[in-house]
Write a protein that holds these residues in place. Sequence first.
Motif, PDB file in Angstrom:
ATOM      1  N   GLY B 138     -27.028 -25.377  29.213  1.00  0.00           N
ATOM      2  CA  GLY B 138     -26.954 -26.436  30.212  1.00  0.00           C
ATOM      3  C   GLY B 138     -25.613 -26.582  30.890  1.00  0.00           C
ATOM      4  N   GLY B 139     -24.859 -25.497  31.017  1.00  0.00           N
ATOM      5  CA  GLY B 139     -23.654 -25.530  31.837  1.00  0.00           C
ATOM      6  C   GLY B 139     -22.472 -26.244  31.208  1.00  0.00           C
ATOM      7  N   GLN B 140     -22.301 -26.134  29.888  1.00  0.00           N
ATOM      8  CA  GLN B 140     -21.112 -26.725  29.264  1.00  0.00           C
ATOM      9  C   GLN B 140     -19.878 -25.861  29.514  1.00  0.00           C
ATOM     10  N   MET B 141     -18.706 -26.451  29.250  1.00  0.00           N
ATOM     11  CA  MET B 141     -17.457 -25.717  29.424  1.00  0.00           C
ATOM     12  C   MET B 141     -17.353 -24.602  28.377  1.00  0.00           C
ATOM     13  N   ALA B 142     -16.952 -23.437  28.824  1.00  0.00           N
ATOM     14  CA  ALA B 142     -16.761 -22.292  27.936  1.00  0.00           C
ATOM     15  C   ALA B 142     -15.263 -21.998  27.850  1.00  0.00           C
ATOM     16  N   PRO B 143     -14.848 -21.132  26.925  1.00  0.00           N
ATOM     17  CA  PRO B 143     -13.419 -20.771  26.878  1.00  0.00           C
ATOM     18  C   PRO B 143     -12.944 -20.144  28.179  1.00  0.00           C
ATOM     19  N   THR B 144     -13.870 -19.544  28.918  1.00  0.00           N
ATOM     20  CA  THR B 144     -13.508 -18.830  30.142  1.00  0.00           C
ATOM     21  C   THR B 144     -13.625 -19.695  31.394  1.00  0.00           C
ATOM     22  N   THR B 145     -14.006 -20.968  31.248  1.00  0.00           N
ATOM     23  CA  THR B 145     -14.105 -21.858  32.408  1.00  0.00           C
ATOM     24  C   THR B 145     -12.741 -21.982  33.085  1.00  0.00           C
ATOM     25  N   LEU B 146     -12.740 -21.897  34.410  1.00  0.00           N
ATOM     26  CA  LEU B 146     -11.474 -21.885  35.152  1.00  0.00           C
ATOM     27  C   LEU B 146     -10.836 -23.276  35.168  1.00  0.00           C
ATOM     28  N   PRO B 147      -9.514 -23.373  35.365  1.00  0.00           N
ATOM     29  CA  PRO B 147      -8.876 -24.682  35.507  1.00  0.00           C
ATOM     30  C   PRO B 147      -9.499 -25.441  36.681  1.00  0.00           C
ATOM     31  N   ASN B 148      -9.771 -26.703  36.484  1.00  0.00           N
ATOM     32  CA  ASN B 148     -10.370 -27.596  37.493  1.00  0.00           C
ATOM     33  C   ASN B 148     -11.813 -27.258  37.843  1.00  0.00           C
ATOM     34  N   MET B 149     -12.408 -26.310  37.151  1.00  0.00           N
ATOM     35  CA  MET B 149     -13.817 -25.993  37.415  1.00  0.00           C
ATOM     36  C   MET B 149     -14.685 -27.028  36.688  1.00  0.00           C
ATOM     37  N   LYS B 150     -15.710 -27.501  37.404  1.00  0.00           N
ATOM     38  CA  LYS B 150     -16.560 -28.529  36.807  1.00  0.00           C
ATOM     39  C   LYS B 150     -17.637 -27.901  35.931  1.00  0.00           C
ATOM     40  N   ALA B 151     -17.893 -28.562  34.815  1.00  0.00           N
ATOM     41  CA  ALA B 151     -18.992 -28.166  33.944  1.00  0.00           C
ATOM     42  C   ALA B 151     -19.560 -29.456  33.365  1.00  0.00           C
ATOM     43  N   SER B 152     -20.689 -29.358  32.686  1.00  0.00           N
ATOM     44  CA  SER B 152     -21.333 -30.610  32.273  1.00  0.00           C
ATOM     45  C   SER B 152     -20.519 -31.348  31.218  1.00  0.00           C
ATOM     46  N   THR B 153     -19.676 -30.639  30.447  1.00  0.00           N
ATOM     47  CA  THR B 153     -18.832 -31.335  29.475  1.00  0.00           C
ATOM     48  C   THR B 153     -17.424 -31.585  30.008  1.00  0.00           C
ATOM     49  N   CYS B 154     -17.140 -31.181  31.234  1.00  0.00           N
ATOM     50  CA  CYS B 154     -15.873 -31.560  31.896  1.00  0.00           C
ATOM     51  C   CYS B 154     -16.217 -31.871  33.353  1.00  0.00           C
ATOM     52  N   PRO B 155     -16.905 -33.009  33.578  1.00  0.00           N
ATOM     53  CA  PRO B 155     -17.426 -33.300  34.921  1.00  0.00           C
ATOM     54  C   PRO B 155     -16.344 -33.521  35.966  1.00  0.00           C
ATOM     55  N   TYR B 156     -15.103 -33.767  35.544  1.00  0.00           N
ATOM     56  CA  TYR B 156     -14.015 -33.933  36.520  1.00  0.00           C
ATOM     57  C   TYR B 156     -13.215 -32.642  36.666  1.00  0.00           C
ATOM     58  N   GLY B 157     -13.693 -31.576  36.098  1.00  0.00           N
ATOM     59  CA  GLY B 157     -12.987 -30.301  36.157  1.00  0.00           C
ATOM     60  C   GLY B 157     -12.215 -30.069  34.871  1.00  0.00           C
ATOM     61  N   ARG B 158     -11.968 -28.807  34.534  1.00  0.00           N
ATOM     62  CA  ARG B 158     -11.254 -28.491  33.301  1.00  0.00           C
ATOM     63  C   ARG B 158      -9.794 -28.888  33.442  1.00  0.00           C
ATOM     64  N   ASP B 159      -9.383 -29.804  32.589  1.00  0.00           N
ATOM     65  CA  ASP B 159      -7.999 -30.274  32.579  1.00  0.00           C
ATOM     66  C   ASP B 159      -7.238 -29.418  31.562  1.00  0.00           C
TER      67      ASP B 159
END
Lengths: 73, 255
Positions: B138-159
């Motif tokens: 369901g689109g959760q943040m992965a280790p490879t998620t880019l900075p500031n990229m939104k995912a369902s567990t980081c809806p404001y972007g990866r901080d």
Amino acid sequence: MAKVQGAIVINIERCKGCEVCVGVCPESVIAMSKAVNGKGYHYAEPINENCTGCTNCAVVCPDGVITVYRVKI
Amino acid sequence: MTREEIIKEENLVYKKTALFTDKALSYCPGCGHGTVHRLILETIEEMGIQASTIGVAPVGCAVLAYEFMDIDMMQAAHGRAPALATAVKRLNPDQYVFTYQGDGDLAAIGTAETIHACNRGENFTIIFINNGIYGMTGGQMAPTTLPNMKASTCPYGRDTAMMGNPLKMTELVAQLPGTYYVTRQSVHTAGAVRKCKKAIRKAFENQKLDKGVSFVEVVSNCNSGWKMTPVQSNKWMEENMFPYYPLGDIKVPQV
């Protein structure tokens, strides 16, 4: 220069309508249909005879639904 | 010439490989998984190794890979594909062995297995699909998620201050002495697909040399997880993923 003519055959029931093939076609042969297939997707279909058989559409198709034929004329 | 005159068996130039089973792929429209499956199967077909290849399926979207590939396959526990492939290859050294893993599988839960298999220099091929997100769950943040990229567990972007930086797994394993060939490819355009196929072919052929792990990362899209259309997601990938995950060979064999 040898001219080539190609043709594509699309397995419309397996097409998921992702439209990736539309952008990679250098001759703008492919467009999405108005009709839908059994799964409800607007499938890709050839709309003109400009195909050169370059296979670009077939190699990017994630579901491998496109078969390409080519002849030299 | 009319269309009917062209569409004849002798004029065939491209057809889906017969190594696919008849099942329809379970992936979302436009997902790179289908393309990479096809490239692997085409490579196997061209090398004529259908009967001597063993694949290891991961946990993730590609968990059902064995349903689509008409070759011998095994299913590993989450992240443990390199460990299973190690056993398979050591017991069957004359077989071609590959693992097919996503970023949640290879770079998160399977980090230890991946790094140690690469460090031991096991002689198999790892195909790593990196789409920067956990697609299946369901689109959760992965280790490879880019900075500031939104995912369902980081809806404001990866901080990155709180959640750390994206893991460049491919660069990491390239440092290890056990890897023989490490490359990063993509499958979003026809040219990229053709290059990727060459890389996969090379990765399989390296197994004859017994020199270590051949690691092919494929930067892919996840249009469902990224909430975009397939075409938009390919464009977004070019603009955002490629600057962070540049394509090309990272470690090539010294001849």
